[in-house]
Design an enzyme around this catalytic site. Sequence first.
Site, mmCIF file in Angstrom:
data_model
loop_
_atom_site.group_PDB
_atom_site.id
_atom_site.type_symbol
_atom_site.label_atom_id
_atom_site.label_comp_id
_atom_site.label_asym_id
_atom_site.label_seq_id
_atom_site.Cartn_x
_atom_site.Cartn_y
_atom_site.Cartn_z
ATOM 1 N N THR A 20 2.465 -0.417 2.208
ATOM 2 C CA THR A 20 2.791 -1.687 2.189
ATOM 3 C C THR A 20 3.992 -1.994 1.217
ATOM 4 O OG1 THR A 20 0.654 -2.450 2.338
ATOM 5 C CG2 THR A 20 2.105 -4.088 1.358
ATOM 6 N N ASP A 47 -5.779 -6.382 5.018
ATOM 7 C CA ASP A 47 -4.756 -6.002 5.884
ATOM 8 C C ASP A 47 -5.489 -4.713 6.749
ATOM 9 O OD1 ASP A 47 -2.342 -5.502 7.283
ATOM 10 O OD2 ASP A 47 -1.525 -4.310 5.716
#
Length: 588
Positions: free
Chosen positions: A36, A158
């Site tokens: 990320t 996520d």
Amino acid sequence: MTLMIDENFKKQLAQRRERVEDLFYFENSKEIGRGTYGLVYKAVPKKQNGQFPNKEYALKMIEGQGFSMSACREIALFRELRHPNLICLQRVFLTNEKKVWLLLDYAEHDLWHVIKHHRTAKSKKVPIMVPRNMVKNILFQILSGMHYLHSNWVLHRDLKPANILLMGDGPPDMRGRVKIADLGFSRIYANPLKPMAELDPVVVTFWYRAPELLLGAKHYTKAIDVWAIGCIFAELLTAEPLFFCKEEDIKAQNPYHYDQVKRIFHLLGYPSDADWPDMKKMPDHQRLLSDARNEGTPIQTFPNSLHRYFDKWKINSQSSPYRLLVKLLTVDPTKRVSCEEAMNDIYFRKMERPPRETDDVFNKYPIPYAKKEQQMTVAPDQAQQQHQQQQVQMQQQPQMGQQQMMGQPQMVQPQMGQPPMGGAHPGVVAPDGHPHQMMQQQQHPQQHHMQYQGMHDPMQGGMDEGPQAKMMRMGNVPVGRYAPMPPPYGAPQDYHPQQGPPMVQMMQQPGPSGYYPQRPGQPTGAVPGPGPQGYMNPQMGMQMGMRAPGVPPQGYMPGRGMAPPQMGQQQPGPNQQQQQQWQQQYHR
């Protein structure tokens, strides 16, 4: 009052600080993924001592300088959380240049590549699907790891196949174990000072985004992770994303996505007041109805068609995997099953031996999936040339996708009218066996490494970023558009084992385009994608994917975890003894 750090102390600390470059070989290593907030490299220790055991590591460099709040949260969670199915943080390094490095466990495989391998694999008789017992073990370990996170008041936010890692050949006690990675979007949700949606309005890659998020819920719970697990479960069963929809540029501050909601309700049906009493209170509910009216879509009359979708995969609506999937994909988040409840489902109790969080999902058999260093790379200029040629082909047929959505017959160009090579019907059930056993059904005179097109997770490059940021990060390589209809996916046409696939002919058939970005100026193999698991092989196809009529393609799959065969070499398949072992043990 301002606290000042003694300069002499800072100098002494800098002299004692260990440099990552002095401890590990990684500078000439390929980038194996993108988390990320940073790049991930494969590293091995330079010195043989007790400080770092002689094994492979994932070395993640946090982008930017210093500690961002997001990086601090990820590091804090990694240091506090310990579970067999969570990736382990070994060490944090801070360089004199204020660069932050994270030393993590190295996982050779991830579910994104496992699913893609089975989706693109070819066979003359049946598609080679993920073995059902392997699916069951993978799902149990995902649920186990997420139950641990939820028990500690942590949301992952996520979850997707690229963030689910599988340990490869290595220490026997770690082989084939599931590891949940990339906590960059994770948050502690116990007693938040503000509603979670105000802090982070856009979370979860949109194919795996729960309906309450898509409709703008101000408060969300661990149920959003359970929904994502259900989407991953369905993708393992079919090798296709369940809620696939076309990719668009999505505003970073708005989680609403009309096509995604429509796809969900197209399969699960439009919820009644009894199914989801609070849906009408969702901030974007009226916007959904308005968009449906403007499009002329009777979304409120959509029936539940999930059972028909799984009929083609021979998964009965009364079977235990289907029933568990329905519980995981309940539209009302208050009625959605928890991870702990799912772990106690009859789907897992029907196994001869209860699954464990430390099981080898490969069941001690050879791993058929290619290692990261075995995946070939493509030259940036060649990839760009291929991409431009395919763009021209797409522009020649701008209306084919719309015709298909409206049920109109498509006018296929003659050069694209050839049937896909060896396309098998998706309704054929894959055995529960290991992929090696099914390789014997392929009568290959020779097997060669081929460049094949697959499907690209639309958010491999990050979370719902704006178009300008995406273009800058991808080296100004334009992003491909997806066909407007859901899977099944097409197959390469006219593939010849001696020559490889021909020039791609584009067709607006169901399925995504399989875009594989190649960023100029970056190490070959470097592709944006979240976490150490986000590695994608740029050689696996041109930057715009093939779409040919038919169903999942058949074809090359590397055998026994070995390197892909070179031109002119024959890839060995499983012997008769291996087949008998699978039939007696793994197929029961």
